[in-house]
Design an enzyme around this catalytic site. Structure first.
Site, mmCIF file in Angstrom:
data_model
loop_
_atom_site.group_PDB
_atom_site.id
_atom_site.type_symbol
_atom_site.label_atom_id
_atom_site.label_comp_id
_atom_site.label_asym_id
_atom_site.label_seq_id
_atom_site.Cartn_x
_atom_site.Cartn_y
_atom_site.Cartn_z
ATOM 1 N N ASN A 10 0.872 -1.176 0.000
ATOM 2 C CA ASN A 10 0.000 0.000 0.000
ATOM 3 C C ASN A 10 0.908 1.224 0.000
ATOM 4 O O ASN A 10 1.507 1.547 1.019
ATOM 5 C CB ASN A 10 -0.890 -0.009 1.254
ATOM 6 C CG ASN A 10 -1.671 1.300 1.417
ATOM 7 O OD1 ASN A 10 -1.783 2.073 0.462
ATOM 8 N ND2 ASN A 10 -2.182 1.548 2.606
ATOM 9 N N TRP A 11 0.995 1.868 -1.160
ATOM 10 C CA TRP A 11 1.918 3.000 -1.286
ATOM 11 C C TRP A 11 1.343 4.301 -0.721
ATOM 12 O O TRP A 11 2.031 5.304 -0.683
ATOM 13 C CB TRP A 11 2.302 3.194 -2.747
ATOM 14 C CG TRP A 11 3.266 2.165 -3.256
ATOM 15 C CD1 TRP A 11 3.940 1.220 -2.540
ATOM 16 C CD2 TRP A 11 3.680 1.987 -4.625
ATOM 17 N NE1 TRP A 11 4.748 0.480 -3.365
ATOM 18 C CE2 TRP A 11 4.610 0.927 -4.643
ATOM 19 C CE3 TRP A 11 3.351 2.621 -5.832
ATOM 20 C CZ2 TRP A 11 5.220 0.496 -5.831
ATOM 21 C CZ3 TRP A 11 3.962 2.194 -7.006
ATOM 22 C CH2 TRP A 11 4.884 1.145 -7.000
ATOM 23 N N LYS A 12 0.074 4.295 -0.389
ATOM 24 C CA LYS A 12 -0.573 5.520 0.114
ATOM 25 C C LYS A 12 -0.332 6.669 -0.887
ATOM 26 O O LYS A 12 -0.302 6.412 -2.079
ATOM 27 C CB LYS A 12 -0.073 5.831 1.517
ATOM 28 C CG LYS A 12 -0.092 4.612 2.433
ATOM 29 C CD LYS A 12 0.163 4.944 3.853
ATOM 30 C CE LYS A 12 0.235 3.663 4.663
ATOM 31 N NZ LYS A 12 0.194 3.870 6.082
ATOM 32 N N HIS A 101 -9.413 1.248 5.068
ATOM 33 C CA HIS A 101 -8.092 1.505 5.677
ATOM 34 C C HIS A 101 -8.264 2.506 6.816
ATOM 35 O O HIS A 101 -9.082 3.423 6.732
ATOM 36 C CB HIS A 101 -7.116 2.037 4.624
ATOM 37 C CG HIS A 101 -5.713 2.090 5.139
ATOM 38 N ND1 HIS A 101 -5.261 3.121 5.924
ATOM 39 C CD2 HIS A 101 -4.681 1.211 5.009
ATOM 40 C CE1 HIS A 101 -3.994 2.868 6.259
ATOM 41 N NE2 HIS A 101 -3.621 1.728 5.712
ATOM 42 N N GLU A 103 -6.630 4.972 7.719
ATOM 43 C CA GLU A 103 -6.477 6.396 7.363
ATOM 44 C C GLU A 103 -7.753 6.934 6.722
ATOM 45 O O GLU A 103 -8.103 8.098 6.900
ATOM 46 C CB GLU A 103 -5.247 6.570 6.451
ATOM 47 C CG GLU A 103 -3.964 6.420 7.250
ATOM 48 C CD GLU A 103 -2.763 5.906 6.473
ATOM 49 O OE1 GLU A 103 -2.782 5.921 5.231
ATOM 50 O OE2 GLU A 103 -1.803 5.460 7.136
ATOM 51 N N GLU A 172 -4.967 -4.565 10.800
ATOM 52 C CA GLU A 172 -3.959 -3.513 10.890
ATOM 53 C C GLU A 172 -4.205 -2.704 12.160
ATOM 54 O O GLU A 172 -5.002 -1.742 12.136
ATOM 55 C CB GLU A 172 -4.057 -2.584 9.684
ATOM 56 C CG GLU A 172 -3.785 -3.262 8.364
ATOM 57 C CD GLU A 172 -3.220 -2.277 7.355
ATOM 58 O OE1 GLU A 172 -2.119 -2.501 6.890
ATOM 59 O OE2 GLU A 172 -3.879 -1.264 7.072
ATOM 60 N N GLY A 178 2.662 2.817 10.488
ATOM 61 C CA GLY A 178 3.575 3.932 10.254
ATOM 62 C C GLY A 178 4.297 4.387 11.510
ATOM 63 O O GLY A 178 4.904 5.465 11.532
ATOM 64 N N SER A 217 3.667 -1.716 10.155
ATOM 65 C CA SER A 217 5.137 -1.708 10.281
ATOM 66 C C SER A 217 5.767 -3.065 9.972
ATOM 67 O O SER A 217 6.709 -3.484 10.640
ATOM 68 C CB SER A 217 5.549 -1.199 11.670
ATOM 69 O OG SER A 217 5.113 0.139 11.848
ATOM 70 N N GLY A 238 3.086 -0.965 4.229
ATOM 71 C CA GLY A 238 3.035 0.453 3.859
ATOM 72 C C GLY A 238 4.430 0.956 3.557
ATOM 73 O O GLY A 238 4.972 0.722 2.472
ATOM 74 N N GLY A 239 5.051 1.613 4.550
ATOM 75 C CA GLY A 239 6.347 2.275 4.357
ATOM 76 C C GLY A 239 7.400 1.393 3.700
ATOM 77 O O GLY A 239 8.054 1.806 2.733
HETATM 78 C C1 PEP Z 1 -0.678 0.461 6.045
HETATM 79 O O1 PEP Z 1 -0.980 1.619 6.234
HETATM 80 O O2 PEP Z 1 -1.420 -0.284 5.375
HETATM 81 C C2 PEP Z 1 0.583 -0.023 6.624
HETATM 82 C C3 PEP Z 1 0.650 -1.282 6.898
HETATM 83 O O3 PEP Z 1 1.549 0.905 6.866
HETATM 84 P P1 PEP Z 1 2.999 0.676 7.523
HETATM 85 O O4 PEP Z 1 3.553 -0.621 6.996
HETATM 86 O O5 PEP Z 1 3.814 1.854 7.066
HETATM 87 O O6 PEP Z 1 2.795 0.641 8.994
#
Ligand code: PEP
Length: 258
Positions: A10-12, A101, A103, A172, A178, A217, A238-239
């Protein structure tokens, strides 16, 4: 019951279309080196920002890597400035779409009902929902985790009860997104097992086929241990997924869970 792991990026709101194409070139060549091991052992998907869907889809067209969307609107079309419909995602060849999600829930006010309406729109289509559920730190500390994730999942199952194995759930925990803070494999497994129980109660034996991903994370260093848990069927990253080398390591960890 063995479930094919799914690892989704998930590149956001990161990576332009040009950057997405560069990522794809790098990532596809890394994956090609492991073609035999990957074959039928893991599914891979990438959810770029909407403007990069077309370019990324073209860059991935000769690979087995699926395109995913980060969101869609529940309506099929209309005067909804700035929104994206299911048919637009189908036209671009998307295989998956994230819905719910944290966010979207926290920053854009999406409710369980909004998320359920999106799931219903996806039901029976070529695009499969990856339903994100998870508790905030406050909810965890007050002991409400299982109630919260049950509520988020049940709201979708109440409305879109024909999704069956097309449904993918992603647990999640909001406090892990994040933040660099990851749920321990035991903590994640406990919630995944509870989600599986809710699915079984609602869907019977079909629940065994539904993949439950962990997100929050996920990194190359913790992916193997997380993915070795019996009810963790893949990862939503994500990141770390913004970097082709790190994302490739997470995918490879799904093949050899520690
Ligand atoms: C996400 O937002 O879907 C996610 C898993 O982010 P991160 O890996 O950066 O915590």
């Amino acid at each position: 019951m063995s479930r094919l792991p799914l690892v989704c990026a998930n590149w956001k709101m990161n990576h332009t279309a040009s950057e997405a194409a560069r990522f794809a070139d790098d990532f596809v060549s890394r994956m090609a080196a492991h073609r035999d091991a990957l074959n039928e052992s893991v599914e891979i998907a990438i959810a770029p920002a909407h403007p990069a869907l077309d370019r990324l889809g073209r860059s991935l067209s000769d690979s087995e890597i699926h395109l995913a969307a980060q969101n869609l609107h529940a309506e099929e079309s209309g005067a909804l400035t700035g929104e994206v419909s299911l048919s637009m995602l189908v036209d671009l060849g998307c295989r998956y779409a994230l819905i719910g999600h944290s966010e979207r829930r926290q920053l854009f006010g999406e409710t369980n009902e909004d998320v359920a309406a999106k799931a219903l729109r996806l039901q029976g289509s070529a695009v499969r929902p990856i339903l994100c559920v998870g508790e905030t730190l406050e909810e965890r500390e007050s002991g409400a985790t299982l109630e919260v994730v049950d509520g988020q999942l049940s709201a979708v199952l109440d409305v879109a009860d024909g999704l069956a194995s097309d449904l993918v759930v992603a647990y999640e925990p909001v406090w892990a997104i994040g933040t660099g803070r990851t749920a321990t494999p035991d903590v994640a497994q406990e919630v995944h097992a509870a989600l599986r129980k809710v699915l079984s109660k609602r869907l019977g034996a079909g629940a065994d086929q539904i993949r439950i991903l962990y997100g929050g994370s996920v990194k190359p260093s913790n992916a193997g241990e997380l993915l070795s848990q019996p009810d963790i069927d893949g990862a939503l990253g994500g990141g770390a997924s913004l970097d082709p080398e790190a994302f490739a390591s997470i995918v490879l960890a799904s093949l050899e869970p520690s």
